[in-house]
Design a protein around this motif. Structure first.
Motif, PDB file in Angstrom:
ATOM      1  N   LYS A  60      -9.066 -34.537-111.352  1.00  0.00           N
ATOM      2  CA  LYS A  60     -10.179 -34.615-112.299  1.00  0.00           C
ATOM      3  C   LYS A  60      -9.768 -35.406-113.523  1.00  0.00           C
ATOM      4  O   LYS A  60      -8.623 -35.338-113.957  1.00  0.00           O
ATOM      5  CB  LYS A  60     -10.595 -33.213-112.746  1.00  0.00           C
ATOM      6  N   LEU A  61     -10.725 -36.140-114.055  1.00  0.00           N
ATOM      7  CA  LEU A  61     -10.539 -36.874-115.305  1.00  0.00           C
ATOM      8  C   LEU A  61     -11.665 -36.435-116.230  1.00  0.00           C
ATOM      9  O   LEU A  61     -12.839 -36.668-115.931  1.00  0.00           O
ATOM     10  CB  LEU A  61     -10.605 -38.384-115.048  1.00  0.00           C
ATOM     11  N   ASN A  62     -11.323 -35.784-117.335  1.00  0.00           N
ATOM     12  CA  ASN A  62     -12.337 -35.270-118.259  1.00  0.00           C
ATOM     13  C   ASN A  62     -12.413 -36.128-119.511  1.00  0.00           C
ATOM     14  O   ASN A  62     -11.399 -36.646-119.986  1.00  0.00           O
ATOM     15  CB  ASN A  62     -12.025 -33.831-118.654  1.00  0.00           C
ATOM     16  N   ASN A  63     -13.623 -36.253-120.041  1.00  0.00           N
ATOM     17  CA  ASN A  63     -13.896 -36.962-121.286  1.00  0.00           C
ATOM     18  C   ASN A  63     -13.336 -38.376-121.309  1.00  0.00           C
ATOM     19  O   ASN A  63     -12.694 -38.798-122.266  1.00  0.00           O
ATOM     20  CB  ASN A  63     -13.365 -36.162-122.490  1.00  0.00           C
TER      21      ASN A  63
ATOM     22  N   LEU B 117      -7.156 -42.011-108.887  1.00  0.00           N
ATOM     23  CA  LEU B 117      -6.931 -42.027-107.437  1.00  0.00           C
ATOM     24  C   LEU B 117      -5.447 -41.874-107.114  1.00  0.00           C
ATOM     25  O   LEU B 117      -5.071 -41.142-106.194  1.00  0.00           O
ATOM     26  CB  LEU B 117      -7.484 -43.318-106.838  1.00  0.00           C
ATOM     27  N   LEU B 118      -4.590 -42.535-107.883  1.00  0.00           N
ATOM     28  CA  LEU B 118      -3.144 -42.385-107.690  1.00  0.00           C
ATOM     29  C   LEU B 118      -2.706 -40.947-107.959  1.00  0.00           C
ATOM     30  O   LEU B 118      -1.828 -40.413-107.271  1.00  0.00           O
ATOM     31  CB  LEU B 118      -2.385 -43.352-108.599  1.00  0.00           C
ATOM     32  N   SER B 119      -3.338 -40.305-108.930  1.00  0.00           N
ATOM     33  CA  SER B 119      -3.033 -38.906-109.218  1.00  0.00           C
ATOM     34  C   SER B 119      -3.452 -37.997-108.065  1.00  0.00           C
ATOM     35  O   SER B 119      -2.720 -37.073-107.695  1.00  0.00           O
ATOM     36  CB  SER B 119      -3.745 -38.478-110.507  1.00  0.00           C
ATOM     37  N   ALA B 120      -4.617 -38.265-107.479  1.00  0.00           N
ATOM     38  CA  ALA B 120      -5.087 -37.467-106.342  1.00  0.00           C
ATOM     39  C   ALA B 120      -4.157 -37.652-105.140  1.00  0.00           C
ATOM     40  O   ALA B 120      -3.870 -36.694-104.411  1.00  0.00           O
ATOM     41  CB  ALA B 120      -6.518 -37.859-105.976  1.00  0.00           C
ATOM     42  N   ILE B 121      -3.663 -38.878-104.940  1.00  0.00           N
ATOM     43  CA  ILE B 121      -2.717 -39.139-103.846  1.00  0.00           C
ATOM     44  C   ILE B 121      -1.428 -38.356-104.075  1.00  0.00           C
ATOM     45  O   ILE B 121      -0.875 -37.746-103.155  1.00  0.00           O
ATOM     46  CB  ILE B 121      -2.433 -40.651-103.725  1.00  0.00           C
ATOM     47  N   ALA B 122      -0.945 -38.347-105.321  1.00  0.00           N
ATOM     48  CA  ALA B 122       0.270 -37.592-105.643  1.00  0.00           C
ATOM     49  C   ALA B 122       0.057 -36.092-105.419  1.00  0.00           C
ATOM     50  O   ALA B 122       0.962 -35.395-104.938  1.00  0.00           O
ATOM     51  CB  ALA B 122       0.684 -37.862-107.084  1.00  0.00           C
TER      52      ALA B 122
ATOM     53  N   ARG C 149     -17.334 -37.814-107.745  1.00  0.00           N
ATOM     54  CA  ARG C 149     -18.475 -37.340-108.526  1.00  0.00           C
ATOM     55  C   ARG C 149     -18.280 -37.751-109.981  1.00  0.00           C
ATOM     56  O   ARG C 149     -17.210 -37.559-110.549  1.00  0.00           O
ATOM     57  CB  ARG C 149     -18.545 -35.822-108.405  1.00  0.00           C
ATOM     58  N   VAL C 150     -19.315 -38.307-110.596  1.00  0.00           N
ATOM     59  CA  VAL C 150     -19.278 -38.704-112.005  1.00  0.00           C
ATOM     60  C   VAL C 150     -20.360 -37.926-112.734  1.00  0.00           C
ATOM     61  O   VAL C 150     -21.551 -38.052-112.431  1.00  0.00           O
ATOM     62  CB  VAL C 150     -19.516 -40.223-112.176  1.00  0.00           C
ATOM     63  N   ASP C 151     -19.940 -37.095-113.676  1.00  0.00           N
ATOM     64  CA  ASP C 151     -20.873 -36.287-114.467  1.00  0.00           C
ATOM     65  C   ASP C 151     -20.781 -36.706-115.927  1.00  0.00           C
ATOM     66  O   ASP C 151     -19.748 -37.203-116.373  1.00  0.00           O
ATOM     67  CB  ASP C 151     -20.520 -34.802-114.356  1.00  0.00           C
ATOM     68  N   GLY C 152     -21.843 -36.477-116.651  1.00  0.00           N
ATOM     69  CA  GLY C 152     -21.854 -36.789-118.075  1.00  0.00           C
ATOM     70  C   GLY C 152     -20.937 -35.851-118.835  1.00  0.00           C
ATOM     71  O   GLY C 152     -20.837 -34.677-118.525  1.00  0.00           O
ATOM     72  N   GLY C 153     -20.248 -36.383-119.832  1.00  0.00           N
ATOM     73  CA  GLY C 153     -19.336 -35.578-120.638  1.00  0.00           C
ATOM     74  C   GLY C 153     -19.872 -35.405-122.050  1.00  0.00           C
ATOM     75  O   GLY C 153     -21.071 -35.498-122.306  1.00  0.00           O
ATOM     76  N   MET C 154     -18.944 -35.190-122.954  1.00  0.00           N
ATOM     77  CA  MET C 154     -19.278 -34.989-124.343  1.00  0.00           C
ATOM     78  C   MET C 154     -19.849 -36.281-124.945  1.00  0.00           C
ATOM     79  O   MET C 154     -19.452 -37.372-124.540  1.00  0.00           O
ATOM     80  CB  MET C 154     -17.989 -34.600-125.066  1.00  0.00           C
ATOM     81  N   MET C 155     -20.775 -36.133-125.894  1.00  0.00           N
ATOM     82  CA  MET C 155     -21.351 -37.302-126.542  1.00  0.00           C
ATOM     83  C   MET C 155     -20.997 -37.275-128.023  1.00  0.00           C
ATOM     84  O   MET C 155     -21.241 -36.275-128.693  1.00  0.00           O
ATOM     85  CB  MET C 155     -22.872 -37.271-126.376  1.00  0.00           C
TER      86      MET C 155
ATOM     87  N   ARG D  87     -25.179 -43.068-129.703  1.00  0.00           N
ATOM     88  CA  ARG D  87     -24.580 -42.027-128.858  1.00  0.00           C
ATOM     89  C   ARG D  87     -23.461 -42.647-128.040  1.00  0.00           C
ATOM     90  O   ARG D  87     -23.706 -43.462-127.158  1.00  0.00           O
ATOM     91  CB  ARG D  87     -25.643 -41.422-127.939  1.00  0.00           C
ATOM     92  N   LYS D  88     -22.226 -42.271-128.360  1.00  0.00           N
ATOM     93  CA  LYS D  88     -21.072 -42.765-127.616  1.00  0.00           C
ATOM     94  C   LYS D  88     -20.810 -41.792-126.484  1.00  0.00           C
ATOM     95  O   LYS D  88     -20.343 -40.676-126.708  1.00  0.00           O
ATOM     96  CB  LYS D  88     -19.854 -42.874-128.530  1.00  0.00           C
ATOM     97  N   ARG D  89     -21.117 -42.238-125.280  1.00  0.00           N
ATOM     98  CA  ARG D  89     -21.062 -41.337-124.124  1.00  0.00           C
ATOM     99  C   ARG D  89     -19.676 -41.297-123.505  1.00  0.00           C
ATOM    100  O   ARG D  89     -18.902 -42.231-123.627  1.00  0.00           O
ATOM    101  CB  ARG D  89     -22.073 -41.788-123.073  1.00  0.00           C
ATOM    102  N   SER D  90     -19.401 -40.185-122.823  1.00  0.00           N
ATOM    103  CA  SER D  90     -18.171 -40.064-122.047  1.00  0.00           C
ATOM    104  C   SER D  90     -18.544 -39.412-120.717  1.00  0.00           C
ATOM    105  O   SER D  90     -19.684 -38.983-120.523  1.00  0.00           O
ATOM    106  CB  SER D  90     -17.123 -39.239-122.790  1.00  0.00           C
ATOM    107  N   ASN D  91     -17.583 -39.341-119.797  1.00  0.00           N
ATOM    108  CA  ASN D  91     -17.901 -38.780-118.488  1.00  0.00           C
ATOM    109  C   ASN D  91     -16.739 -37.971-117.933  1.00  0.00           C
ATOM    110  O   ASN D  91     -15.616 -38.053-118.425  1.00  0.00           O
ATOM    111  CB  ASN D  91     -18.312 -39.889-117.514  1.00  0.00           C
ATOM    112  N   HIS D  92     -17.045 -37.182-116.915  1.00  0.00           N
ATOM    113  CA  HIS D  92     -16.052 -36.437-116.149  1.00  0.00           C
ATOM    114  C   HIS D  92     -16.100 -36.975-114.721  1.00  0.00           C
ATOM    115  O   HIS D  92     -17.175 -37.072-114.134  1.00  0.00           O
ATOM    116  CB  HIS D  92     -16.371 -34.940-116.100  1.00  0.00           C
ATOM    117  N   VAL D  93     -14.939 -37.313-114.165  1.00  0.00           N
ATOM    118  CA  VAL D  93     -14.868 -37.834-112.802  1.00  0.00           C
ATOM    119  C   VAL D  93     -14.030 -36.879-111.962  1.00  0.00           C
ATOM    120  O   VAL D  93     -12.978 -36.425-112.398  1.00  0.00           O
ATOM    121  CB  VAL D  93     -14.225 -39.243-112.766  1.00  0.00           C
TER     122      VAL D  93
END
Length: 136
Positions: free
Chosen positions: A23-26, A68-73, A95-101, A117-123
C-alpha cells in the motif's frame, strides 16, 4: 466442526501465501492521474508491468514502480523457497482511492479568494501467482 475449521484455516493460509500486497498512502498526485497509470498495468505480468512503468513518461509511474517493487519484495519474503519467474506473478488487483486533500487559498480578482484543492491518493497493489492457482 473443529476439524473442518482447521482444514479451512489451512486452505486460507495457503491461499494467502500465493498473494502479496503493498500500500502507498497519501501520495501527492491526484487520483485521476494515478488511475491513468494504474490502468496500464492492471492484469499484466510483473516483468511487463515493471517495463511499462519504467518507460512511462507520467510522473505517477515512478511512485507506482516503487510500490510494485515493494509488493514483489513482500511476495519474496512470504515465499522464500519459490522462484519468482516460475511462480508467474501478475498484478491481480490495483486500486486507487482518494486520499487527504490539502485546502489552500489563491488570490483572485477584486479582493476575493479561490480555494485550491491539492489532492492525494491511496494505492493498493495485490499480486497473484498463476502457478499456484492452477494447481488448486
Amino acid at each position: 466442526m473443529g476439524v473442518r475449521k482447521r482444514e479451512r484455516a489451512e486452505q486460507i493460509k495457503e491461499a494467502n501465501k500465493q498473494v502479496a500486497f503493498a500500500k502507498l498512502n497519501n501520495c501527492p498526485t491526484s487520483p485521476r492521474k494515478m488511475r491513468l497509470v494504474a490502468d496500464l498495468v492492471r492484469g499484466q505480468k510483473v516483468e511487463k508491468a515493471l517495463n511499462i512503468l519504467k518507460f512511462s513518461t507520467k510522473d505517477a509511474s515512478r511512485n507506482l514502480e516503487k510500490l510494485l517493487l515493494s509488493a514483489i519484495a513482500n511476495w519474496q519474503a512470504k515465499n522464500s523457497e519459490e522462484n519468482m519467474e516460475e511462480a508467474g506473478l501478475f498484478v491481480k488487483e490495483i486500486r486507487v482511492d482518494g486520499g487527504m486533500m490539502l485546502k489552500r487559498l489563491r488570490p483572485a480578482p477584486q479582493g476575493r479568494a479561490h480555494r485550491i484543492r491539492k489532492r492525494s491518493n491511496h494505492v493498493t497493489i495485490v499480486l497473484g501467482s498463476n502457478n499456484n492457482t492452477q494447481s488448486n
